[in-house]
Scaffold this motif. Structure first.
Motif, mmCIF file in Angstrom:
data_model
loop_
_atom_site.group_PDB
_atom_site.id
_atom_site.type_symbol
_atom_site.label_atom_id
_atom_site.label_comp_id
_atom_site.label_asym_id
_atom_site.label_seq_id
_atom_site.Cartn_x
_atom_site.Cartn_y
_atom_site.Cartn_z
ATOM 1 N N VAL A 181 10.708 2.702 -6.406
ATOM 2 C CA VAL A 181 9.558 1.790 -6.493
ATOM 3 C C VAL A 181 10.037 0.344 -6.544
ATOM 4 O O VAL A 181 9.518 -0.532 -5.831
ATOM 5 N N GLN A 182 11.042 0.091 -7.374
ATOM 6 C CA GLN A 182 11.554 -1.271 -7.471
ATOM 7 C C GLN A 182 12.142 -1.724 -6.147
ATOM 8 O O GLN A 182 11.972 -2.887 -5.746
ATOM 9 N N ALA A 183 12.810 -0.833 -5.437
ATOM 10 C CA ALA A 183 13.376 -1.186 -4.129
ATOM 11 C C ALA A 183 12.272 -1.554 -3.139
ATOM 12 O O ALA A 183 12.420 -2.483 -2.343
ATOM 13 N N ALA A 209 10.531 3.108 2.775
ATOM 14 C CA ALA A 209 10.479 4.452 2.194
ATOM 15 C C ALA A 209 10.370 4.325 0.685
ATOM 16 O O ALA A 209 11.054 3.506 0.066
ATOM 17 N N VAL A 210 9.496 5.145 0.087
ATOM 18 C CA VAL A 210 9.409 5.133 -1.371
ATOM 19 C C VAL A 210 8.885 6.475 -1.879
ATOM 20 O O VAL A 210 7.946 7.038 -1.340
ATOM 21 N N ASN A 211 9.551 6.966 -2.893
ATOM 22 C CA ASN A 211 9.029 8.065 -3.697
ATOM 23 C C ASN A 211 8.482 7.419 -4.960
ATOM 24 O O ASN A 211 9.253 6.942 -5.806
ATOM 25 N N ILE A 235 4.010 -1.297 4.132
ATOM 26 C CA ILE A 235 3.578 0.094 4.232
ATOM 27 C C ILE A 235 4.649 0.960 3.581
ATOM 28 O O ILE A 235 5.750 1.113 4.110
ATOM 29 N N ALA A 236 4.325 1.485 2.399
ATOM 30 C CA ALA A 236 5.281 2.293 1.638
ATOM 31 C C ALA A 236 4.888 3.756 1.751
ATOM 32 O O ALA A 236 3.735 4.122 1.507
ATOM 33 N N ASP A 237 5.844 4.589 2.113
ATOM 34 C CA ASP A 237 5.540 6.002 2.332
ATOM 35 C C ASP A 237 6.820 6.816 2.148
ATOM 36 O O ASP A 237 7.923 6.292 2.319
ATOM 37 N N LEU A 238 6.651 8.082 1.833
ATOM 38 C CA LEU A 238 7.816 8.969 1.734
ATOM 39 C C LEU A 238 8.570 9.046 3.049
ATOM 40 O O LEU A 238 9.790 9.147 3.080
ATOM 41 N N ASP A 239 7.831 9.001 4.158
ATOM 42 C CA ASP A 239 8.408 9.149 5.489
ATOM 43 C C ASP A 239 8.690 7.771 6.088
ATOM 44 O O ASP A 239 7.779 7.086 6.540
ATOM 45 N N LEU A 240 9.957 7.345 6.047
ATOM 46 C CA LEU A 240 10.316 6.011 6.514
ATOM 47 C C LEU A 240 9.988 5.828 7.991
ATOM 48 O O LEU A 240 9.486 4.770 8.396
ATOM 49 N N GLU A 241 10.265 6.835 8.809
ATOM 50 C CA GLU A 241 10.012 6.702 10.246
ATOM 51 C C GLU A 241 8.535 6.468 10.520
ATOM 52 O O GLU A 241 8.166 5.599 11.319
ATOM 53 N N VAL A 250 0.863 -1.187 0.000
ATOM 54 C CA VAL A 250 0.000 0.000 0.000
ATOM 55 C C VAL A 250 0.895 1.231 0.000
ATOM 56 O O VAL A 250 1.739 1.403 0.892
ATOM 57 N N THR A 251 0.732 2.092 -1.006
ATOM 58 C CA THR A 251 1.546 3.307 -1.055
ATOM 59 C C THR A 251 0.847 4.426 -0.279
ATOM 60 O O THR A 251 -0.371 4.444 -0.141
ATOM 61 N N GLY A 252 1.638 5.358 0.230
ATOM 62 C CA GLY A 252 1.094 6.444 1.041
ATOM 63 C C GLY A 252 0.353 5.917 2.258
ATOM 64 O O GLY A 252 -0.701 6.426 2.645
ATOM 65 N N ALA A 253 0.925 4.889 2.898
ATOM 66 C CA ALA A 253 0.183 4.134 3.910
ATOM 67 C C ALA A 253 0.533 4.482 5.342
ATOM 68 O O ALA A 253 0.075 3.814 6.257
#
Length: 681
Positions: free
Chosen positions: A485-487, A476-478, A451-457, A427-430
């Motif tokens: 995204v691949q990471a 963390a993902v942009n 849980i993928a989000d710009l803010d890793l913490e 889920v992005t922006g999660a």
């Protein structure tokens, strides 16, 4: 509780937790401990002797009083007089219920007789790697005498049960100088008159065996290193693992979907680099706790570490067919008229030289523990090969345990799986708002969630709230950066084995009229939502196709994808882009059984990261209402006059992906409480 009783139980729990906390003493959920002591019978007021023993299931390291079975010792020992013999010893497990004292507690395990029949107040039965190494050595009986002298006695292999309890009791009586025994092919049992003495004796057996193995083993107990089978550099092996993981999960889930776990532990890589690993892997595991979770043997890729990914894929597919045929033949050789049906012929452990080990189970914890158990088995093989040669119990005995009626009954008592059990979601922006609500709902319904989000913490904190790494992980993902995204997708497949369900939720909005919308505003929103959804779907689709297990992609679009509102050109245009991606991908991916659907929420104000970031104030200004009244304003313009919350969007994701809508793709589901202007036409 009687004061003495309380102290006995407290000491037992503390001893169990200490022993179970160190993996060198026993594996997860393996082994059991017991104590005997006085109590007052509440009916007669008379003193009785009780046995407290770790019950069926549970783990020594986390054992509590609720995990103990409590039995009347006199009644348990009276069962000796009615024991019908080894051919009918399974009946004795049901008889344990008639020995129970009081209510509650755990169900007695098959090992209860070992603890109640041995004439010692405190008994430990453990599965230490060092002890099992001696127990599985070809000349284990001789080595037991050489290593321990007369303090530890060899007991030939016998399946766990009432007769084994009688055997150990007889050994204890015949050898009063002994503090314990090595159980051939299985583990160790130790005893003492106090809790401290039993623990000391257990640790002495484990440490003495370990020291002997260390002193007498050659430098290369698994044989010399095979050229080309050495571990790949870390980045290279993890990239290869991520590329192979979906294919391997698809193979391991041929009979039923599984969750996966990957490890590149140095001990696994060392084993797979050595010349003897094919022979040893083919011999399989020995300790019942091991092979019940790892199957009798693993699937081993027979290619060098530098073999190209596609060559590995082709060979794994061939080996999988051979493994299934071999397992079916194993079942057919040993199954009788009363044997349970075959439970599936796929491997639970897959070993790839230079890369590592993939393990599988019904959930993440089961998959992880299966891998830990095979690592235990590698340690056992190392020890046995170091001091002798590895000689596990034969496959007929393994089959008797794997397809034991008692084991089948235990499986039948397992709770029904949750609707999303074995499914792995990204889920992005999660880390907040709608995405967090979706992640929470999916996890509550049994899914493993990334849980993928710009803010890793924040992503990691949200994952911890859901239950930690066996349930959710934060990355963390942009989404506008394809490498990122691949990471994130690699993290999903290495964390849980693969991917089944993708939710494109990441988003942001800048509420401006046309003439105030800059090119940067336009690009930012399209990069995150249109381009970001495209990149996530594209890279996730590769995994879904490689797995060959179907899957779901869900877009969190918006009612703005069809509703024309003021001062919202960039946001609404990118939402329309997402909405059409749903239709395009549904058409393209359907042949792979990948369903693509969308959800069109109305403005979600409460709990929304977008609204909290300034979007709410701007939309409130457009409509001429106070920002704190915006949710109520949105509600009043709907047909149902209800405010849309993050949980309502999460409910729609669950409805689309839980199975009842298995034949639905290309659909947009409105979650807007009824906005007539956004009706789909």
């Amino acid at each position: 509780m009687h004061t003495t009783t309380h102290s006995v139980v407290e000491a037992l729990i503390e001893r169990s937790n200490r022993l179970g906390a160190d993996p060198k003493n026993t594996n997860y959920a393996g082994g059991n401990t017991s104590a005997q002591g006085p109590a007052t019978d509440p009916v007669t007021g008379e003193d009785v002797e009780l046995l407290w023993v770790k019950g069926s299931g549970g783990d020594l390291g986390t054992l509590t009083e609720q995990g103990l079975a409590t039995l009347r010792l006199d009644r348990l020992r009276a069962l000796v007089e009615v024991y019908p013999g080894v051919e009918r010893e399974d009946e004795m497990v049901a008889a344990f219920d008639y020995c129970l004292h009081g209510k509650g507690g755990a169900a007695p395990s098959i090992d209860t007789a070992m603890h109640g029949l041995v004439d010692a107040a405190h008994v430990d039965h453990l599965h230490p790697d060092s002890g099992i190494a001696v127990a599985t050595a070809a000349d284990g009986q001789r080595l037991t005498a050489e290593i321990f002298g007369d303090r530890v006695v060899w007991v030939p292999w016998r399946r766990p049960g009432f007769q084994l309890g009688l055997d150990i009791a007889a050994v204890k009586e015949a050898h009063p100088e002994a503090i314990g025994c090595i159980l051939g092919g299985h583990g160790i049992t130790a005893w003492g008159e106090t809790s401290e003495e039993a623990e000391t004796n257990s640790r002495w057996i484990i440490d003495t065996a370990e020291a002997y193995i260390d002193q007498h083993s050659p430098d290369e107990p698994f044989g010399p290193v095979l050229d080309g089978y050495e571990a790949l550099p870390e980045a290279e092996r993890r990239a290869k693992a991520a590329a192979l993981a979906p294919v391997i999960r698809g193979l391991a889930g041929h009979d039923r979907p599984q969750v996966g776990h990957f490890t590149d532990d140095a001990r696994v890589l060392e084993f797979l680099a050595a010349a003897e690993h094919p022979r040893l892997a083919a011999l399989g595991t020995s300790c019942p706790d091991h092979f019940l979770r790892t199957k009798v043997k693993p699937l081993v890729l027979d290619l060098s570490a530098d073999a190209p990914v596609q060559e590995c894929v082709s060979r794994l597919q061939e080996l999988h067919e051979a493994y299934r045929a071999d397992y079916q033949a194993y079942y057919d050789r040993h199954a009788g008229p009363d044997s349970p049906a075959i439970r599936g012929a796929d491997p639970a452990i897959v070993l790839v030289p230079g890369v590592g080990m993939f393990s599988f189970g019904k959930d993440k914890q089961t998959a992880r523990v299966a891998g830990e158990f095979y690592l235990n088995a590698i340690n056992v093989m190392r020890g046995a090969e170091g001091i002798s040669s590895y000689a596990p119990i034969d496959e007929a005995e393994k089959f008797r345990i794997e397809y034991w009626a008692l084991e089948e009954a235990k499986l039948a008592r397992m709770p029904k799986p949750k609707p999303l059990a074995t499914r792995i979601a990204l889920v992005t922006g999660a880390a907040s708002g709608i995405g967090k609500a979706i992640a929470a709902r999916l996890a509550a319904e049994g899914a493993c969630v990334v849980i993928a989000d710009l803010d890793l913490e924040k992503a990691r904190a949200a994952a911890a709230e859901l239950g930690g790494p066996d349930v959710a992980v934060g990355v963390a993902v942009n989404v506008a950066d394809e490498a990122a995204v691949q990471a994130a997708i690699d993290a999903a497949v290495l964390g849980f084995g693969g991917l089944d369900l993708v939710v494109n939720n990441a988003g942001l909005s800048l509420s401006k009229p046309l003439l105030e919308t800059t090119e940067a505003d336009w690009d930012l929103q399209h990069d995150v939502m249109a381009k970001g959804s495209f990149l996530v779907s594209k890279n996730a689709a590769r995994v879904l196709i490689a797995q060959d297990m179907g899957g779901d992609i869900v877009y969190i679009s918006s009612k703005n994808s069809v509703f024309a509102g003021p001062n919202n050109i960039a946001y609404s245009a990118t939402k329309a882009d997402q909405a059409h991606q749903v239709r395009l991908l549904a058409a393209e991916l359907g042949e792979h059984q990948i369903r693509v659907n969308g959800i069109n929420p109305d403005g979600v104000v409460r709990g929304s990261g977008i609204f909290a970031g300034g979007w709410g104030a701007k939309r409130a200004a457009v409509y001429g209402v106070p920002e704190e009244e915006l949710g109520k304003f949105y509600a009043q313009r709907t047909l149902l006059k209800r405010e849309v919350l993050p949980e309502h969007v999460a409910n729609a994701v669950f409805a689309l992906t839980a199975g009842d809508l298995s034949h639905t793709t290309g659909l947009h589901v409105p979650v807007d409480a009824g906005v007539a202007a956004a009706f789909l036409r």
